[in-house]
Design a protein around this motif. Structure first.
Motif, mmCIF file in Angstrom:
data_model
loop_
_atom_site.group_PDB
_atom_site.id
_atom_site.type_symbol
_atom_site.label_atom_id
_atom_site.label_comp_id
_atom_site.label_asym_id
_atom_site.label_seq_id
_atom_site.Cartn_x
_atom_site.Cartn_y
_atom_site.Cartn_z
ATOM 1 N N TRP A 52 3.482 5.586 -5.154
ATOM 2 C CA TRP A 52 4.057 4.462 -4.419
ATOM 3 C C TRP A 52 3.110 4.091 -3.304
ATOM 4 O O TRP A 52 2.536 4.973 -2.651
ATOM 5 C CB TRP A 52 5.402 4.892 -3.820
ATOM 6 N N SER A 53 2.929 2.808 -3.061
ATOM 7 C CA SER A 53 2.133 2.396 -1.916
ATOM 8 C C SER A 53 2.897 1.352 -1.124
ATOM 9 O O SER A 53 3.765 0.654 -1.664
ATOM 10 C CB SER A 53 0.766 1.852 -2.341
ATOM 11 N N ASN A 55 2.166 -1.437 -0.146
ATOM 12 C CA ASN A 55 2.018 -2.842 -0.551
ATOM 13 C C ASN A 55 2.957 -3.186 -1.706
ATOM 14 O O ASN A 55 2.895 -4.288 -2.255
ATOM 15 C CB ASN A 55 0.567 -3.149 -0.930
ATOM 16 N N ARG A 57 3.217 -1.447 -4.619
ATOM 17 C CA ARG A 57 2.744 -1.038 -5.943
ATOM 18 C C ARG A 57 3.329 0.320 -6.309
ATOM 19 O O ARG A 57 3.191 1.292 -5.566
ATOM 20 C CB ARG A 57 1.227 -0.943 -5.937
ATOM 21 N N ARG A 59 3.590 3.079 -9.623
ATOM 22 C CA ARG A 59 3.068 3.420 -10.938
ATOM 23 C C ARG A 59 3.712 4.710 -11.418
ATOM 24 O O ARG A 59 3.995 5.610 -10.632
ATOM 25 C CB ARG A 59 1.555 3.605 -10.886
#
Length: 121
Positions: A52-53, A55, A57, A59
């Motif tokens: 998790w980021s 921004n 995003r 995955r």
């Protein structure tokens, strides 16, 4: 800053676990930039399970897509990995890594101690 992964245990196939990745010592003003969950099974290489980021995003590894879900935001000191429909192949030590910004240190990478997940009937 310290990072701690917890919530592992022994479950049967098809059951659920929720892992926590908790940051402490951050002070009241911090930002979580990235959270990554890894797992390593005996005799296998470490695998990136989910990331998790800040921004937005997110995955997931193909092996957990649709079964695992990350939650948390950049102001929460604890992030979670919800694991549903667990399979024996999910058995591993799970650990988290986070990039955290604090005013005293700036952005830095931190590793949490692993937590064992065992899926067995």
């Amino acid at each position: 800053v310290q990072l701690q992964a917890s919530g592992g245990g022994l479950v049967q196939p098809g059951e659920t676990l929720r892992l926590s990745c908790a940051a402490s010592g951050t002070g009241s003003f911090f930002r979580i930039n990235i959270v990554e969950w890894y797992r390593q099974a005996p005799g296998k290489e470490r695998e990136l399970v989910a990331s998790w980021s800040s921004n937005g995003r997110i995955r997931y590894a193909d092996s957990v897509m649709g079964r695992f879900t990350l939650s948390g935001d950049n102001t929460q000191s604890t992030h979670y990995l919800q694991m549903n429909s667990l399979k024996p192949g999910d058995t591993a030590v799970y650990s988290c890594q986070a990039n955290i910004w604090t005013p005293t240190i700036g952005s830095n990478q931190y590793w949490g101690q692993g937590t064992q997940v065992t899926v067995s009937s």
